[in-house]
Design a protein around this motif. Structure first.
Motif, mmCIF file in Angstrom:
data_model
loop_
_atom_site.group_PDB
_atom_site.id
_atom_site.type_symbol
_atom_site.label_atom_id
_atom_site.label_comp_id
_atom_site.label_asym_id
_atom_site.label_seq_id
_atom_site.Cartn_x
_atom_site.Cartn_y
_atom_site.Cartn_z
ATOM 1 N N THR A 24 42.245 41.398 48.137
ATOM 2 C CA THR A 24 43.546 40.710 48.189
ATOM 3 C C THR A 24 43.360 39.205 48.328
ATOM 4 O O THR A 24 44.033 38.410 47.659
ATOM 5 C CB THR A 24 44.393 41.240 49.367
ATOM 6 O OG1 THR A 24 44.552 42.649 49.219
ATOM 7 C CG2 THR A 24 45.754 40.566 49.403
ATOM 8 N N LEU A 25 42.441 38.810 49.196
ATOM 9 C CA LEU A 25 42.168 37.389 49.413
ATOM 10 C C LEU A 25 41.633 36.734 48.145
ATOM 11 O O LEU A 25 42.058 35.634 47.769
ATOM 12 C CB LEU A 25 41.158 37.246 50.560
ATOM 13 C CG LEU A 25 40.837 35.834 51.055
ATOM 14 C CD1 LEU A 25 42.103 35.129 51.523
ATOM 15 C CD2 LEU A 25 39.817 35.895 52.190
ATOM 16 N N ALA A 26 40.723 37.419 47.453
ATOM 17 C CA ALA A 26 40.159 36.886 46.212
ATOM 18 C C ALA A 26 41.223 36.774 45.123
ATOM 19 O O ALA A 26 41.253 35.806 44.359
ATOM 20 C CB ALA A 26 39.020 37.781 45.731
ATOM 21 N N ALA A 27 42.097 37.786 45.053
ATOM 22 C CA ALA A 27 43.190 37.763 44.070
ATOM 23 C C ALA A 27 44.107 36.567 44.324
ATOM 24 O O ALA A 27 44.518 35.871 43.385
ATOM 25 C CB ALA A 27 43.978 39.063 44.141
ATOM 26 N N LEU A 28 44.393 36.305 45.597
ATOM 27 C CA LEU A 28 45.246 35.175 45.964
ATOM 28 C C LEU A 28 44.575 33.851 45.617
ATOM 29 O O LEU A 28 45.224 32.935 45.075
ATOM 30 C CB LEU A 28 45.557 35.235 47.469
ATOM 31 C CG LEU A 28 46.425 34.101 48.033
ATOM 32 C CD1 LEU A 28 47.803 34.091 47.363
ATOM 33 C CD2 LEU A 28 46.575 34.238 49.545
ATOM 34 N N ILE A 29 43.280 33.755 45.896
ATOM 35 C CA ILE A 29 42.534 32.521 45.580
ATOM 36 C C ILE A 29 42.513 32.286 44.070
ATOM 37 O O ILE A 29 42.708 31.155 43.608
ATOM 38 C CB ILE A 29 41.093 32.610 46.136
ATOM 39 C CG1 ILE A 29 41.126 32.540 47.666
ATOM 40 C CG2 ILE A 29 40.220 31.485 45.569
ATOM 41 C CD1 ILE A 29 39.784 32.850 48.316
ATOM 42 N N TYR A 30 42.303 33.366 43.297
ATOM 43 C CA TYR A 30 42.290 33.223 41.835
ATOM 44 C C TYR A 30 43.669 32.761 41.334
ATOM 45 O O TYR A 30 43.756 31.887 40.465
ATOM 46 C CB TYR A 30 41.929 34.540 41.152
ATOM 47 C CG TYR A 30 41.781 34.407 39.658
ATOM 48 C CD1 TYR A 30 40.552 34.081 39.087
ATOM 49 C CD2 TYR A 30 42.881 34.569 38.812
ATOM 50 C CE1 TYR A 30 40.425 33.925 37.712
ATOM 51 C CE2 TYR A 30 42.759 34.407 37.448
ATOM 52 C CZ TYR A 30 41.533 34.090 36.896
ATOM 53 O OH TYR A 30 41.417 33.918 35.529
ATOM 54 N N PHE A 31 44.725 33.342 41.903
ATOM 55 C CA PHE A 31 46.083 32.972 41.504
ATOM 56 C C PHE A 31 46.349 31.500 41.818
ATOM 57 O O PHE A 31 46.879 30.760 40.982
ATOM 58 C CB PHE A 31 47.090 33.868 42.248
ATOM 59 C CG PHE A 31 48.526 33.521 41.966
ATOM 60 C CD1 PHE A 31 49.136 33.941 40.792
ATOM 61 C CD2 PHE A 31 49.252 32.769 42.874
ATOM 62 C CE1 PHE A 31 50.455 33.609 40.522
ATOM 63 C CE2 PHE A 31 50.579 32.440 42.617
ATOM 64 C CZ PHE A 31 51.181 32.859 41.436
ATOM 65 N N LEU A 32 45.991 31.064 43.030
ATOM 66 C CA LEU A 32 46.209 29.671 43.431
ATOM 67 C C LEU A 32 45.348 28.726 42.589
ATOM 68 O O LEU A 32 45.778 27.629 42.239
ATOM 69 C CB LEU A 32 45.872 29.503 44.915
ATOM 70 C CG LEU A 32 46.814 30.212 45.893
ATOM 71 C CD1 LEU A 32 46.301 30.059 47.319
ATOM 72 C CD2 LEU A 32 48.234 29.678 45.764
ATOM 73 N N LEU A 33 44.139 29.157 42.276
ATOM 74 C CA LEU A 33 43.241 28.342 41.455
ATOM 75 C C LEU A 33 43.867 28.109 40.073
ATOM 76 O O LEU A 33 43.808 27.004 39.527
ATOM 77 C CB LEU A 33 41.896 29.051 41.305
ATOM 78 C CG LEU A 33 40.779 28.284 40.587
ATOM 79 C CD1 LEU A 33 40.354 27.084 41.423
ATOM 80 C CD2 LEU A 33 39.573 29.193 40.338
ATOM 81 N N GLY A 34 44.513 29.165 39.537
ATOM 82 C CA GLY A 34 45.166 29.046 38.243
ATOM 83 C C GLY A 34 46.338 28.090 38.260
ATOM 84 O O GLY A 34 46.558 27.330 37.294
ATOM 85 N N THR A 35 47.077 28.067 39.357
ATOM 86 C CA THR A 35 48.241 27.180 39.455
ATOM 87 C C THR A 35 47.819 25.724 39.657
ATOM 88 O O THR A 35 48.481 24.801 39.193
ATOM 89 C CB THR A 35 49.159 27.592 40.639
ATOM 90 O OG1 THR A 35 48.388 27.540 41.852
ATOM 91 C CG2 THR A 35 49.696 28.989 40.429
#
Length: 347
Positions: free
Chosen positions: A334-345
């Motif tokens: 979950t944490l990695a998914a959130l980091i990837y999402f934020l990285l994309g934004t």
């Protein structure tokens, strides 16, 4: 190129953190039984962590690294996916170290790698799929199953070894036997440290191999790996060196949990627990399954305590550890998914 170098550096940082996070696994009992001082104990463990490099290179191979690198289907492996997974794994490892919880660095890394791949696939498909098609279920399930199997195997083997030792030495003077087992603990902790190095260093090797593969096939950066199975020697050497240096830094918060809070450990029981843990790790090395050295030694310590009497094991502490273990993969994912999402934004 910058992102690739950042990933390699972060992977080695994670390996270093893994070393001091998991230092307690192989030295907790020799410290708690006062066989070695904490400083000498970490030097002892670090030495055998690095010896594992030569064993893997010239005898057993790097099968665990290949397993880890294949947790995500190759077409979905990208540098941002790996970056997000490693950052998440570092955060969880540091958090559990600070809280003194002996969680699994292995499952943290796998969870982070899988979680960021899932989010990447969801975004690429416009959130029309779950993203789970990016991971290899058979690999993830096999690794996750050893959250239960590794400590269980360790517990069974340590119980049998303890019973055998008690039977063989039943007529020996207790004080004399205690002195023998203090010396034998040096051997058993060394054997476990080799298993720790063999298992945990290869997990980071697998992640770096995946990054080098993605850099070549997705970004056109050639750093000597065109097939995910072919891991350069410098990757292996760096990973084993990083975990050894990390072990030398110690992990005193977790040593307290492992060495005394689960059950009070004598030199005899320390030998049994460490030998059982080492045998379990060698078995999984043969099977090419990345497991948690933390889970393995914890199960082994529980096994020796249970032989004494079931009440000797602090089951409340054990339950707390089990909950942390079960949460590691989903929380890291979950944490990695959130980091990837934020990285994309941001990017």
């Amino acid at each position: 190129m910058t992102l690739l170098i950042t990933i390699i550096v972060l992977a080695l940082v994670f390996d270093y953190i893994n070393g001091f996070h998991d230092a307690a696994n192989s030295i907790a009992t020799i410290v708690s039984t006062k066989v070695l001082t904490p400083f000498r104990a970490v030097l002892w463990a670090a030495f055998f962590n690095f010896v594992a490099f030569f064993i893997a290179k010239y005898f057993s191979g790097f099968g665990i690294a290949n397993t880890v690198s294949k947790a995500v289907i190759e077409q979905y492996i990208t540098l941002p996916v790996i970056f997000s997974g490693i950052v998440a794994a570092i955060i969880w490892n540091l958090a559990t170290w600070w809280l003194g919880i002996p969680s699994s660095s292995s499952h943290t890394l796998i969870g982070g790698f899988a979680g960021s791949a899932i989010m990447s696939t969801m975004i690429a498909n416009g959130y029309t799929t779950s993203g789970f098609e990016s991971i290899k279920y058979e690999v993830i399930i096999k690794i996750a199953s050893f959250i239960v199997l590794a400590p269980l195997i360790g517990m069974i083997i340590s119980s049998l070894i303890t019973i055998l030792i008690l039977y063989i030495f039943r007529r020996v003077n207790p004080h004399k036997a205690n002195q023998w087992f203090k010396k034998l603990q040096l051997v058993s902790s060394g054997l476990f440290s080799i298993g720790h190095g063999l298992n945990d260093s290869q997990k980071v090797m697998g992640i770096i191999a995946a990054a080098l593969y993605a850099a070549y096939h997705k970004n056109g950066i050639d750093m000597g790996i065109h097939d995910i199975k072919n891991i350069p020697d410098w990757v292996a050497f760096s990973c084993f060196a990083a975990i050894s240096l990390g072990t030398m830094s110690g992990g005193w918060r977790i040593i307290k949990t492992m060495g005394s809070r689960i059950t009070k450990v004598t030199p005899l029981e320390g030998v049994a627990a460490e030998t059982a843990g080492a045998l379990t790790l060698y078995l999984t090395e043969i099977l090419k399954i990345p497991v948690s050295t933390t889970h393995t030694i914890t199960g082994s310590i529980i096994g020796v305590g249970a032989v004494k009497r079931l009440s000797a094991v602090r089951w409340g502490v054990t339950r707390s550890l089990l909950i942390a273990w079960l949460l590691t993969i989903p929380v890291s994912a979950t944490l990695a998914a959130l980091i990837y999402f934020l990285l994309g934004t941001i990017v």
